[in-house]
Design an enzyme around this catalytic site. Structure first.
Site, mmCIF file in Angstrom:
data_model
loop_
_atom_site.group_PDB
_atom_site.id
_atom_site.type_symbol
_atom_site.label_atom_id
_atom_site.label_comp_id
_atom_site.label_asym_id
_atom_site.label_seq_id
_atom_site.Cartn_x
_atom_site.Cartn_y
_atom_site.Cartn_z
ATOM 1 N N SER A 1 4.892 8.611 9.538
ATOM 2 C CA SER A 1 4.993 9.498 10.700
ATOM 3 C C SER A 1 4.948 8.708 12.013
ATOM 4 O O SER A 1 4.489 7.553 12.050
ATOM 5 C CB SER A 1 3.837 10.491 10.664
ATOM 6 O OG SER A 1 2.621 9.779 10.756
ATOM 7 N N LYS B 1 0.845 -1.195 0.000
ATOM 8 C CA LYS B 1 0.000 0.000 0.000
ATOM 9 C C LYS B 1 0.885 1.250 0.000
ATOM 10 O O LYS B 1 1.472 1.625 1.007
ATOM 11 C CB LYS B 1 -0.901 0.005 1.252
ATOM 12 C CG LYS B 1 -1.873 1.149 1.259
ATOM 13 C CD LYS B 1 -1.781 1.885 2.569
ATOM 14 C CE LYS B 1 -2.171 3.308 2.597
ATOM 15 N NZ LYS B 1 -1.900 4.200 1.512
ATOM 16 N N CYS C 1 13.393 12.139 6.042
ATOM 17 C CA CYS C 1 13.424 11.778 7.461
ATOM 18 C C CYS C 1 14.818 12.010 8.036
ATOM 19 O O CYS C 1 14.982 12.173 9.232
ATOM 20 C CB CYS C 1 13.012 10.326 7.633
ATOM 21 S SG CYS C 1 13.893 9.242 6.517
HETATM 22 P P1 NAD Z 1 1.987 9.019 7.233
HETATM 23 O O1 NAD Z 1 2.209 8.385 8.563
HETATM 24 O O2 NAD Z 1 0.916 10.021 7.111
HETATM 25 O O3 NAD Z 1 1.652 7.892 6.146
HETATM 26 C C1 NAD Z 1 2.511 6.815 5.900
HETATM 27 C C2 NAD Z 1 1.712 5.698 5.282
HETATM 28 O O4 NAD Z 1 0.793 5.195 6.258
HETATM 29 C C3 NAD Z 1 0.866 6.116 4.077
HETATM 30 O O5 NAD Z 1 0.866 5.087 3.118
HETATM 31 C C4 NAD Z 1 -0.499 6.288 4.687
HETATM 32 O O6 NAD Z 1 -1.549 6.169 3.752
HETATM 33 C C5 NAD Z 1 -0.503 5.146 5.678
HETATM 34 N N1 NAD Z 1 -1.514 5.282 6.746
HETATM 35 C C6 NAD Z 1 -2.093 6.422 7.208
HETATM 36 N N2 NAD Z 1 -3.002 6.121 8.158
HETATM 37 C C7 NAD Z 1 -2.996 4.781 8.306
HETATM 38 C C8 NAD Z 1 -3.714 3.873 9.144
HETATM 39 N N3 NAD Z 1 -4.632 4.286 10.010
HETATM 40 N N4 NAD Z 1 -3.428 2.565 9.040
HETATM 41 C C9 NAD Z 1 -2.487 2.124 8.179
HETATM 42 N N5 NAD Z 1 -1.801 2.923 7.339
HETATM 43 C C10 NAD Z 1 -2.044 4.244 7.406
HETATM 44 O O7 NAD Z 1 3.394 9.611 6.756
HETATM 45 P P2 NAD Z 1 3.704 10.448 5.427
HETATM 46 O O8 NAD Z 1 3.176 11.828 5.615
HETATM 47 O O9 NAD Z 1 3.308 9.683 4.207
HETATM 48 O O10 NAD Z 1 5.305 10.462 5.446
HETATM 49 C C11 NAD Z 1 6.045 11.415 6.145
HETATM 50 C C12 NAD Z 1 6.648 10.797 7.392
HETATM 51 O O11 NAD Z 1 7.425 9.658 7.041
HETATM 52 C C13 NAD Z 1 7.617 11.723 8.095
HETATM 53 O O12 NAD Z 1 7.387 11.683 9.482
HETATM 54 C C14 NAD Z 1 8.979 11.133 7.780
HETATM 55 O O13 NAD Z 1 9.990 11.420 8.713
HETATM 56 C C15 NAD Z 1 8.667 9.692 7.731
HETATM 57 N N6 NAD Z 1 9.701 8.962 6.990
HETATM 58 C C16 NAD Z 1 10.550 8.165 7.691
HETATM 59 C C17 NAD Z 1 11.558 7.474 7.045
HETATM 60 C C18 NAD Z 1 12.493 6.579 7.797
HETATM 61 O O14 NAD Z 1 13.041 5.690 7.178
HETATM 62 N N7 NAD Z 1 12.682 6.765 9.080
HETATM 63 C C19 NAD Z 1 11.698 7.600 5.668
HETATM 64 C C20 NAD Z 1 10.813 8.419 4.979
HETATM 65 C C21 NAD Z 1 9.808 9.085 5.653
#
Ligand code: NAD
Length: 479
Positions: free
Chosen positions: A226, A172, A281
């Site tokens: 996140s 997903k 990130c």
């Molecule tokens: P997000 O948490 O909003 O979404 C991430 C994924 O989770 C998306 O596919 C989203 O659709 C899905 N999601 C949302 N709600 C959900 C639920 N209730 N159940 C299951 N899945 C759900 O994050 P984002 O805005 O897409 O990405 C940005 C964040 O990602 C930032 O905090 C960034 O630091 C982090 N990030 C971390 C790394 C790492 O390796 N540490 C790498 C890239 C990004």
């Protein structure tokens, strides 16, 4: 316009809903139309992955090698086109997009090789005549949930090891970037992956993601996103006693010591904090600078920022593309406002919305000086082109500030002192440590991940990926 569909059990399948994929550099430009699954379609994808699981777990290394290697070759051959798609749907510059596509190719190539090196251990027992074999077996069905900021590399670094170690996948992607996700699924299907081994379910986190978290038939979940969503994923996985791996946010420090090479320090800071629009990130969002170099460093960083072109991600000469969407732009502006209202913090450069030829989410990189580590702009991840400068009296204070954060992904230092570099490598509380390098920018064949609020569970990438994508079996035999 063609509708890009979900891949379920080897069939391209339309979902009940669809939406346009919009270019953040030009909101009049529709990149494509992509279907969205509901919970029922997600369950079909999970069923398909489960049905394909037994055979793929028993596939031989050369079958897996053939698929992963063909995918790597196609990604390398099409990296300009895929990089352009990435730049168009996410807003990274074309150079960054092509670089990321190339990295996805390297990851598939690495794990194609790993299929031929699946090894175990044989040990003598403490009991006479008994032999012990330790082997790794696939987890089964793996759910992969990815964010929008690395639309091709992150899916690649989860899907490639999952397939290499014999798992089937329900993938997903983030709603904002279905284009690269669809391209990976298409490439793997044509690379000869058997039906059901990789299933693509585009759609909302609250619908598709939740259906995955609630399913008893997913054996492990690899998530990047996140902290808030990560905590929810972890809680749901605990309910099912299911293995999970979470990569989340960062508030990464870059220390600049008095003895640093100023040009290197400014390059590391500007690259780490602002390239990819600060949406990494591993971005260096806290610049911790000792007193002797502080004023020179701030002046040189602002000079450098003035020279950068913030424009359409695909335009020649652009250094920084737009913010990914309106919501993220509002978050960035909210934090710039918070910073302006925090005690003594000084917005030394940037922070304004920019107008360009096309309607897009353009934001001038922002630099705050005179900040303290308790300010919200130093504690919370902003995820935009916003960085702060913290003044430190010496190395010890700089290290303490660097470690004083709820996150622990990447941590950097610019210094010409071997003593401080060595001490920093040992004492930085982060999963990745950089010396005279930007905090962002990592190799594809070595472990990636962090500590504290940034990561949970085994590391990703390189051979360490086996920890998550396999389960260990210890077999005792009396021949
Ligand atoms: P997000 O948490 O909003 O979404 C991430 C994924 O989770 C998306 O596919 C989203 O659709 C899905 N999601 C949302 N709600 C959900 C639920 N209730 N159940 C299951 N899945 C759900 O994050 P984002 O805005 O897409 O990405 C940005 C964040 O990602 C930032 O905090 C960034 O630091 C982090 N990030 C971390 C790394 C790492 O390796 N540490 C790498 C890239 C990004």
């Amino acid at each position: 316009m063609d509708l890009h569909q979900n891949l379920i059990g080897g069939e391209w399948t339309e979902g009940p809903d669809a939406s346009d994929n919009i270019n953040p550099s030009n909101t009049d430009d529709v990149v494509g139309r992509y279907t969205k699954a509901d919970a029922a379609q997600t369950l079909k994808a999970i069923e398909a992955a489960k049905a394909a699981s037994h055979a793929w777990a028993r596939s031989n290394p050369s079958q897996r090698h053939a698929v992963l290697s063909a995918a790597a070759k196609e990604i390398f051959a099409r990296k300009e086109e895929l990089g352009d798609l990435l730049a168009r749907e996410e807003g990274k510059t074309l150079a960054e997009g092509i670089g990321e596509a190339g990295r996805a190719g390297q990851i598939f190539d690495f794990f194609a090789g790993e299929t031929m090196r699946l090894a175990g251990d044989t040990l003598p027992s403490i009991r006479p005549g008994v032999e012990i074999d330790i082997t790794r077996e696939p987890m089964g069905v793996v759910g992969i949930i990815t964010p929008w900021n690395f639309p091709i590399a992150i899916p690649a670094w989860k899907i490639a090891p999952a397939l290499c170690y014999g798992n089937t996948v329900v993938f997903k992607p983030a709603d904002l970037v279905p284009g690269c996700a669809w391209a990976i699924a298409d490439i793997l299907k044509r690379a000869g992956l058997p039906d059901g081994v990789l299933n693509l379910v585009m759609g909302r986190g609250s619908v598709v993601g939740e259906a995955m978290l609630d399913s008893k038939d997913i054996d492990a979940i690899s998530f990047t996103g996140s902290v808030a969503t990560g905590k929810h994923v972890a809680a749901k996985c605990a309910e099912h006693m299911r293995k999970c791996q979470l990569e989340m946010g960062g508030k990464n420090p870059l220390i600049v010591l008095d003895d640093a090479n100023l040009d290197i320090a400014v390059d590391c800071a500007v690259n780490g904090a602002y390239f990819s629009t600060g949406q990494r990130c591993t971005a260096s969002s806290r610049l911790i600078v000792t007193e002797g170099i502080h004023d020179k460093f701030v002046a040189a960083t602002i000079e450098k920022l003035k020279s950068l072109s913030i424009d359409d991600a695909r335009k020649k000469g652009t250094h920084i593309g737009p913010v990914v969407d309106q919501k993220q732009l509002e978050t960035d502006l909210k934090y710039i406002d918070i910073g302006k209202n925090e005690d003594n913090a000084n917005l030394a450069w940037g922070g304004d919305i920019l107008n360009r030829e096309t309607p897009g989410f353009y934001l001038q990189p922002a630099l705050f000086t005179e900040t303290t580590n308790s300010m919200r702009i130093n504690r919370e991840e902003i995820f935009g082109p916003v960085a702060t400068v913290l003044k430190a009296k010496d190395y010890d204070e700089a290290l303490a500030l660097a470690n004083d954060t709820p996150f622990g992904l990447s941590s950097g230092i610019c210094t010409t002192s071997l003593k401080y570099a060595s001490d920093f490598k040992r004492n930085a509380e982060a999963g990745m440590v950089m010396v005279n390098l930007a905090t962002a920018g990592v190799d594809p064949h070595v472990p990636f991940g962090g500590r504290k609020g940034s990561s949970y569970g085994p590391r990703e990438q390189g051979r360490y990926a086996a920890e998550f994508y396999t389960t260990v079996k210890t077999a005792y035999t009396l021949p």
